[in-house]
Motif scaffolding. Structure first.
Motif, PDB file in Angstrom:
ATOM      1  N   THR A 121       0.850  -1.202   0.000  1.00 24.83           N
ATOM      2  CA  THR A 121       0.000   0.000   0.000  1.00 24.83           C
ATOM      3  C   THR A 121       0.885   1.251   0.000  1.00 24.83           C
ATOM      4  OG1 THR A 121      -1.559  -1.265   1.326  1.00 24.83           O
ATOM      5  CG2 THR A 121      -1.985   1.076   1.137  1.00 24.83           C
ATOM      6  N   TRP A 123       3.922   1.434  -1.124  1.00 27.78           N
ATOM      7  CA  TRP A 123       4.562   1.538  -2.455  1.00 27.78           C
ATOM      8  C   TRP A 123       3.583   2.144  -3.472  1.00 27.78           C
ATOM      9  CZ3 TRP A 123       8.302   1.708   0.148  1.00 27.78           C
ATOM     10  CH2 TRP A 123       9.289   0.784   0.371  1.00 27.78           C
ATOM     11  N   ILE A 124       2.325   1.752  -3.398  1.00 30.90           N
ATOM     12  CA  ILE A 124       1.343   2.305  -4.356  1.00 30.90           C
ATOM     13  C   ILE A 124       1.249   3.816  -4.169  1.00 30.90           C
ATOM     14  CG2 ILE A 124      -1.101   2.341  -5.038  1.00 30.90           C
ATOM     15  CD1 ILE A 124      -1.216  -0.637  -4.294  1.00 30.90           C
ATOM     16  N   THR A 127       4.306   5.401  -5.741  1.00 32.32           N
ATOM     17  CA  THR A 127       4.298   5.441  -7.216  1.00 32.32           C
ATOM     18  C   THR A 127       3.245   6.423  -7.734  1.00 32.32           C
ATOM     19  OG1 THR A 127       2.862   3.522  -7.266  1.00 32.32           O
ATOM     20  CG2 THR A 127       5.206   3.107  -7.586  1.00 32.32           C
ATOM     21  N   LEU A 128       2.182   6.606  -6.935  1.00 34.29           N
ATOM     22  CA  LEU A 128       1.186   7.623  -7.320  1.00 34.29           C
ATOM     23  C   LEU A 128       1.830   9.009  -7.338  1.00 34.29           C
ATOM     24  CD1 LEU A 128      -2.266   7.110  -5.603  1.00 34.29           C
ATOM     25  CD2 LEU A 128      -1.887   8.551  -7.577  1.00 34.29           C
ATOM     26  N   THR A 131       4.109   9.338 -10.531  1.00 33.25           N
ATOM     27  CA  THR A 131       3.407   9.674 -11.785  1.00 33.25           C
ATOM     28  C   THR A 131       2.875  11.109 -11.716  1.00 33.25           C
ATOM     29  OG1 THR A 131       1.413   8.591 -10.954  1.00 33.25           O
ATOM     30  CG2 THR A 131       2.775   7.312 -12.466  1.00 33.25           C
ATOM     31  N   LEU A 182      -2.743   6.396 -15.485  1.00 34.40           N
ATOM     32  CA  LEU A 182      -2.344   5.707 -14.245  1.00 34.40           C
ATOM     33  C   LEU A 182      -2.585   6.602 -13.038  1.00 34.40           C
ATOM     34  CD1 LEU A 182       1.029   3.879 -15.017  1.00 34.40           C
ATOM     35  CD2 LEU A 182      -1.165   2.873 -14.396  1.00 34.40           C
ATOM     36  N   HIS A 183      -2.178   7.874 -13.169  1.00 37.95           N
ATOM     37  CA  HIS A 183      -2.277   8.780 -12.022  1.00 37.95           C
ATOM     38  C   HIS A 183      -3.726   9.108 -11.671  1.00 37.95           C
ATOM     39  CE1 HIS A 183      -0.706  11.657  -9.152  1.00 37.95           C
ATOM     40  NE2 HIS A 183      -1.623  12.526  -9.560  1.00 37.95           N
ATOM     41  N   GLY A 186      -5.860   4.526 -12.678  1.00 41.46           N
ATOM     42  CA  GLY A 186      -5.295   3.206 -12.390  1.00 41.46           C
ATOM     43  C   GLY A 186      -4.764   3.081 -10.968  1.00 41.46           C
ATOM     44  N   GLN A 187      -3.844   3.973 -10.599  1.00 38.72           N
ATOM     45  CA  GLN A 187      -3.242   3.864  -9.265  1.00 38.72           C
ATOM     46  C   GLN A 187      -4.245   4.157  -8.143  1.00 38.72           C
ATOM     47  OE1 GLN A 187      -0.143   6.428 -10.653  1.00 38.72           O
ATOM     48  NE2 GLN A 187       1.431   5.003  -9.957  1.00 38.72           N
ATOM     49  N   PHE A 190      -6.142   1.035  -7.570  1.00 41.50           N
ATOM     50  CA  PHE A 190      -5.276   0.071  -6.878  1.00 41.50           C
ATOM     51  C   PHE A 190      -5.187   0.404  -5.396  1.00 41.50           C
ATOM     52  CE2 PHE A 190      -2.915  -1.795 -10.578  1.00 41.50           C
ATOM     53  CZ  PHE A 190      -2.979  -3.101 -10.127  1.00 41.50           C
ATOM     54  N   LEU A 191      -5.033   1.714  -5.129  1.00 43.18           N
ATOM     55  CA  LEU A 191      -4.880   2.157  -3.732  1.00 43.18           C
ATOM     56  C   LEU A 191      -6.138   1.834  -2.923  1.00 43.18           C
ATOM     57  CD1 LEU A 191      -3.205   3.580  -1.574  1.00 43.18           C
ATOM     58  CD2 LEU A 191      -4.127   5.752  -2.355  1.00 43.18           C
TER      59      LEU A 191
END
Ligand code: HEM
Length: 517
Positions: A121, A123-124, A127-128, A131, A182-183, A186-187, A190-191
């Motif tokens: 979590t 890491w997600i 990465t958010l 991006t 993704l930003h 997608g992310q 995921f989050l």
């Protein structure tokens, strides 16, 4: 002494200072997970606003962010700063939340699931942020994009060379749009999934920050956004890579490593840290005790244990034993934290029942059954001497209070203070104890999440089974203590003893007075 202890002590002392400054309800150290959710909300709402003005094309992105920052500084600019600073604040609260669980040893045993799902979590979230920096398409974004593609190139699974895209000025709009996708979608999805998984094994999870903390931290971010607005670097120029950058260390800390070492070494370090963190719950190998057991003969299907269980380990189902009750409860052993809170919830855990036989309750802990607790209580009361006979009941995870045992003080240690049936206090007072001193984890904190809250509610009549009126309140003292509060607790105990002595004297005087009259 194991290595965690000095850390735990230092942390508890710090929490106590924060308690003095903020009070237990608003102590930020007790609310890091909830504050992280609050910052996510700020990021989400400000992000939605920014999306209105943001141009998702490579050629238009920078100009649209400049418009947001300078032309519309009074709303969109502030939103941009809030977006950035709330993201940074979320990383701080997540790391502190993680550190707290570690420092207090709340990551092993049954907690492995929350810990292990917490790592990806985090890491997600990171990465958010990455991006997000990419989308500004300034010098910093180019730096992130170039080094990220080196990182991706170093992965054996992906063929080809992404980094050439940046050096050769061939970065396509489509790739930039992928980052935007993704930003923006997608992310975050995921989050949300990762957070759902993270708290899945817990019940009654609170994800809204206490009002005072929410308002205070929002105002803090707002002031910061006004006095130091977030700005971009110069626009990205794929012909050159800038050397001097203001890096956001909360999100981009891995990139200097790529420059200093190389992509493969950076991967090795990151993966090693991740694997180490994920394995951490098993390194101290703390075993969770046997799960609670249901005794249907003594269960009336009231469902109170299922309602009180902090780990969602008890479910309600249709009666299977033909008894006249509609429901029964079932324990999922894989989820049970062995806290014993269900024993305190069960109305059958009443020590006044089955006086001359073994006491059996509706749901019990095999490693410390209610009958054994009652026997222990009987023995302790029989051993009490002196003019102020006191029983201490407390949580073994809060502090070691067995050291307070003397000839007129006897101790009954429980897995959690929520495990104590309220009738046990009544029982102690009815059978020879002059006073009952109760000690659970500090207010705002409970090793098993809800034990001391349920105890308070049972005492004030808001949760079944309640502490009945006939239990003489003047002979009961509830205290709160962590491992560092031994001295204070000793002092409170001495005062309580004095109070009981006085009560006893007054009662004798009244009785003698009555006899004399
Ligand atoms: C990414 C953002 C995160 C958020 C928003 C978050 C939020 C939460 C919340 C709301 C709870 C429930 C607290 C309660 O009601 O008692 C929780 C529990 C927990 N979290 Fe996180 N968490 C995050 C990341 C992490 C990370 C990175 C770790 C550690 C690697 C972690 C470890 C834990 C543990 C061990 C628990 C269980 C506590 C217990 O059983 O008493 N969390 N988290």
């Amino acid at each position: 002494m194991n290595i965690i202890n000095p850390l735990k002590y230092a942390y508890l002392v710090m929490e106590d200072w924060f308690n003095l400054a903020f009070g237990s309800q608003w102590n930020p150290l007790y609310n890091m997970g909830r504050l992280s959710f609050f910052f996510f909300w700020i990021v989400f709402i400000s992000g939605l606003y920014l999306f209105i003005f943001f141009d998702t094309s490579l050629s238009g992105a920078y100009a649209s962010v400049e418009y947001i920052t300078h032309e519309q500084w009074y709303v969109a600019g502030i939103m941009r700063s809030l977006h950035r600073y709330a993201s940074d604040a979320a990383i701080i609260t997540i790391l502190l939340h993680m550190f707290r669980e570690f420092a207090l040893g709340r990551y092993t045993g049954f907690r492995w699931f929350s810990w292990v799902t917490g790592v990806p979590t985090l890491w997600i979230v990171i990465t958010l942020g990455i991006t997000g920096y990419w989308l500004v398409w300034d010098e910093l974004a180019l730096y992130v994009a170039t080094l990220s593609s080196q990182l991706i190139d170093a992965l054996p699974l992906i063929p080809g060379s992404m980094s050439r895209n940046f050096v050769g000025q061939q970065l396509s709009d489509r790739f930039f749009s992928l980052m935007a996708f993704l930003h923006f979608l997608g992310q975050p999805l995921f989050l949300i999934f990762a957070l759902w998984l993270h708290v899945k094994r817990l019940s009654l999870v609170k994800i809204t920050a206490p009002k005072g903390l929410a308002i205070g931290s929002f105002l803090g971010l707002l002031v910061l956004s006004i006095i130091s607005p977030a700005v971009s670097h110069a626009p990205a120029d794929t012909g050159q890579v800038t050397a001097v950058l203001n890096i956001d260390w909360f999100y981009l800390n891995v990139y200097p490593l790529v420059g200093y070492l190389n992509a493969s070494q950076t991967w090795s370090i990151t993966l090693s840290v991740t694997v180490f963190l994920m394995l951490l719950p098993w390194l101290p190998m703390k075993k969770t005790g046997p799960a609670a057991e249901v005794h249907l003969d003594h269960c009336n299907g009231c469902e109170q244990c299922a309602e009180d269980c902090p780990y969602d380990a008890i479910t309600v189902q249709a009666r299977t034993d033909g008894a006249r009750f509609e429901h029964e409860v079932k324990v999922n052993a894989a989820l049970c934290a062995a806290c014993g809170i269900c024993v305190g919830s069960c109305p059958s855990s009443n020590p006044f029942r089955q006086k001359n036989e073994s006491l059996v309750t509706g749901i019990d802990m095999p490693q410390m059954p209610i009958d054994e607790i009652r026997n222990h209580m009987n023995k302790a009361i029989a051993e009490l001497q002196g003019d102020s006979k006191i029983i201490i009941m407390g949580c073994e995870n809060a502090l070691n209070f067995s050291r307070f045992e003397t000839s007129n003080i006897k101790v009954l240690s429980l897995f959690c203070i929520g495990m104590m049936p309220a009738t046990l206090i009544e029982y102690a007072l009815a059978n020879g104890a002059d006073g009952v001193f109760i000690t659970g984890c500090r207010t705002g904190d409970c090793y098993f999440r809800y034990g001391n809250i349920w105890m308070d509610e049972r005492f004030n009549g808001h949760r079944q089974p309640i502490l009945r009126r006939r239990a003489q309140r003047s002979r009961i003292k509830v205290s709160r203590a962590a491992a560092t509060d031994g001295e204070r607790l000793q002092q409170e105990l001495a005062e309580f003893q004095e109070h009981i002595r006085k009560l006893n004297k007054d009662e004798i005087a009244t009785q003698t007075g009555l006899v004399n009259e």
